[in-house]
Design an enzyme around this catalytic site. Structure first.
Site, mmCIF file in Angstrom:
data_model
loop_
_atom_site.group_PDB
_atom_site.id
_atom_site.type_symbol
_atom_site.label_atom_id
_atom_site.label_comp_id
_atom_site.label_asym_id
_atom_site.label_seq_id
_atom_site.Cartn_x
_atom_site.Cartn_y
_atom_site.Cartn_z
ATOM 1 N N GLY A 64 0.833 -1.210 0.000
ATOM 2 C CA GLY A 64 0.000 0.000 0.000
ATOM 3 C C GLY A 64 0.863 1.253 0.000
ATOM 4 C CG HIS A 118 5.183 5.037 -4.924
ATOM 5 N ND1 HIS A 118 5.776 4.357 -5.956
ATOM 6 C CD2 HIS A 118 5.609 4.425 -3.783
ATOM 7 C CE1 HIS A 118 6.550 3.413 -5.486
ATOM 8 N NE2 HIS A 118 6.460 3.401 -4.159
ATOM 9 C CG HIS A 139 3.106 0.758 -5.609
ATOM 10 N ND1 HIS A 139 3.287 1.800 -4.738
ATOM 11 C CD2 HIS A 139 3.671 -0.316 -5.028
ATOM 12 C CE1 HIS A 139 3.932 1.373 -3.660
ATOM 13 N NE2 HIS A 139 4.180 0.088 -3.803
ATOM 14 C CD GLN A 182 7.035 -7.787 3.525
ATOM 15 O OE1 GLN A 182 6.252 -8.634 3.110
ATOM 16 N NE2 GLN A 182 7.549 -6.857 2.729
ATOM 17 N N GLY A 209 9.003 -5.011 -8.827
ATOM 18 C CA GLY A 209 9.859 -3.893 -9.206
ATOM 19 C C GLY A 209 11.340 -4.215 -9.069
ATOM 20 C CE LYS A 217 13.293 1.892 -3.671
ATOM 21 N NZ LYS A 217 12.826 1.165 -2.571
ATOM 22 C CB SER A 230 10.570 4.318 -1.479
ATOM 23 O OG SER A 230 10.303 3.719 -0.232
ATOM 24 C CB SER A 231 5.571 3.445 0.696
ATOM 25 O OG SER A 231 5.095 2.747 -0.430
ATOM 26 N NE ARG A 232 10.454 1.226 5.051
ATOM 27 C CZ ARG A 232 10.228 0.081 4.417
ATOM 28 N NH1 ARG A 232 10.353 0.022 3.110
ATOM 29 N NH2 ARG A 232 9.860 -0.996 5.087
HETATM 30 P P1 AMP Z 1 5.988 -2.342 -1.782
HETATM 31 O O1 AMP Z 1 4.597 -1.821 -1.638
HETATM 32 O O2 AMP Z 1 7.040 -1.359 -1.385
HETATM 33 O O3 AMP Z 1 6.173 -3.710 -1.191
HETATM 34 O O4 AMP Z 1 6.213 -2.533 -3.337
HETATM 35 C C1 AMP Z 1 5.358 -3.347 -4.091
HETATM 36 C C2 AMP Z 1 6.010 -3.605 -5.420
HETATM 37 O O5 AMP Z 1 6.275 -2.357 -6.069
HETATM 38 C C3 AMP Z 1 7.370 -4.323 -5.281
HETATM 39 O O6 AMP Z 1 7.486 -5.282 -6.316
HETATM 40 C C4 AMP Z 1 8.352 -3.192 -5.451
HETATM 41 O O7 AMP Z 1 9.610 -3.609 -5.960
HETATM 42 C C5 AMP Z 1 7.640 -2.315 -6.447
HETATM 43 N N1 AMP Z 1 8.139 -0.944 -6.383
HETATM 44 C C6 AMP Z 1 8.253 -0.166 -5.277
HETATM 45 N N2 AMP Z 1 8.805 1.019 -5.595
HETATM 46 C C7 AMP Z 1 9.059 0.980 -6.923
HETATM 47 C C8 AMP Z 1 9.641 1.906 -7.849
HETATM 48 N N3 AMP Z 1 10.075 3.095 -7.469
HETATM 49 N N4 AMP Z 1 9.736 1.526 -9.135
HETATM 50 C C9 AMP Z 1 9.312 0.305 -9.547
HETATM 51 N N5 AMP Z 1 8.752 -0.607 -8.720
HETATM 52 C C10 AMP Z 1 8.630 -0.276 -7.427
#
Ligand code: AMP
Length: 280
Positions: free
Chosen positions: A30, A33, A36, A60, A148, A150, A186-188
């Site tokens: 969630g 951005h 996603h 995690q 991603g 990332k 990044s969400s952070r």
């Molecule tokens: P997360 O919500 O952070 O667990 O990310 C969910 C998915 O989105 C994961 O596969 C991440 O690698 C991908 N993701 C997060 N940030 C980015 C980004 N800036 N560019 C591409 N993929 C991303």
């Protein structure tokens, strides 16, 4: 967009709607951005319908403070998902993912991938990721899984899990989406101290520099030059490492690997940032 909070209701809907066709699945925590949304677009280009999950998976998070502070702007997430024409949002509670009595053990050996880079710094993190992604794939049964670049190590580990278990799903890894400054989205990022924010693009700039240094300098020289640059900029560096793109083992000379990726993790104030770039 259809929203489901239980496995049973999700299954019934998918079962009753064969016109959904081939499903692309995008698991997320969630706080969505553009990164996603790019993964969702990739899923739409590749499959007939997309399923997005939002589940802040407690297993995690090796740091309880990080889990507690993780942003959860659900109303805005739903708005973005609708705008991107997501077909299904799966929004499970803990009990749906981890029901009593379900054996969650994933019979794979990925220790060579989990003990490097992020592994030593985030104990238990990848075990949590493997368990939850396996469980989500078992629930959604997608045609393809979009992740991603990332989170380079994460997609490498999940790719290896899929291979070892011979799971009938195609992993597609989408390039990192960046802010105009170069900072990987990044969400952070919303939690970065505004005073420190101007420093954040240093990671990307240093990765670009590493790419330029290849192959004139040795991997060791690049690691130490780039590590020092990040430290000097005011970060607390965890690692700047050049690794083989599939085994994630250290590259000590250019002949070692057919493809090398530079991976970095560093703290900017109290926010931990990661980034990476494929050098060749
Ligand atoms: P997360 O919500 O952070 O667990 O990310 C969910 C998915 O989105 C994961 O596969 C991440 O690698 C991908 N993701 C997060 N940030 C980015 C980004 N800036 N560019 C591409 N993929 C991303």
């Amino acid at each position: 967009m259809q929203v489901f909070t239980t496995v049973e209701s999700l299954h019934s809907y998918i079962h009753e709607n064969p016109n959904l066709g081939r499903l692309a699945f995008i698991p997320t925590l969630g706080a969505l951005h553009q990164g996603h949304l790019a993964l969702m677009q990739r899923g739409q280009d590749h499959c007939d319908s997309i399923v997005v999950s939002i589940f802040v998976n407690p297993t995690q998070f090796n740091n309880p403070k990080d889990l507690e502070k993780y942003p959860r702007p659900l109303a805005n997430d739903i708005y973005l998902l609708e705008k991107q024409n997501a077909d299904i949002l799966f929004l499970p509670k803990n009990e749906e993912i981890y029901p009593d009595g379900l054996n969650m053990h994933v019979p794979i050996d990925v220790s060579h991938l989990t003990t490097v880079l992020e592994g030593p710094n985030r104990p238990g993190h990848f075990e949590g990721v493997v368990t939850v992604v396996k469980r989500l794939l078992d629930i959604v049964k997608p045609h393809c899984l979009i992740m991603g670049q990332k989170d380079y190590q994460q997609q490498a580990i999940i790719g290896e899990m899929i291979r070892q278990l011979k799971m009938p799903v195609e992993l597609i890894t989408h390039p990192t989406i960046r802010e105009p400054s170069g900072l990987a989205m990044s969400s952070r990022n919303v939690r970065i101290d505004p005073k420190l924010r101007p420093l954040a693009p240093t990671l990307y700039q240093t990765l670009l520099e590493a790419k330029k240094m290849y192959p004139r300098y040795t991997p060791k020289q690049i690691e130490s030059h780039c590590g020092k640059k990040i430290l000097d900029a005011g970060f607390n560096l965890e690692y700047f490492s050049l690794v083989h793109s599939s085994s994630l083992q250290s590259v000590t000379q250019w002949g070692d690997a057919t493809s090398t990726v530079a991976c970095v993790a560093a703290w900017l104030g109290d926010i931990r940032l990661i980034d990476n770039m494929i050098l060749y």
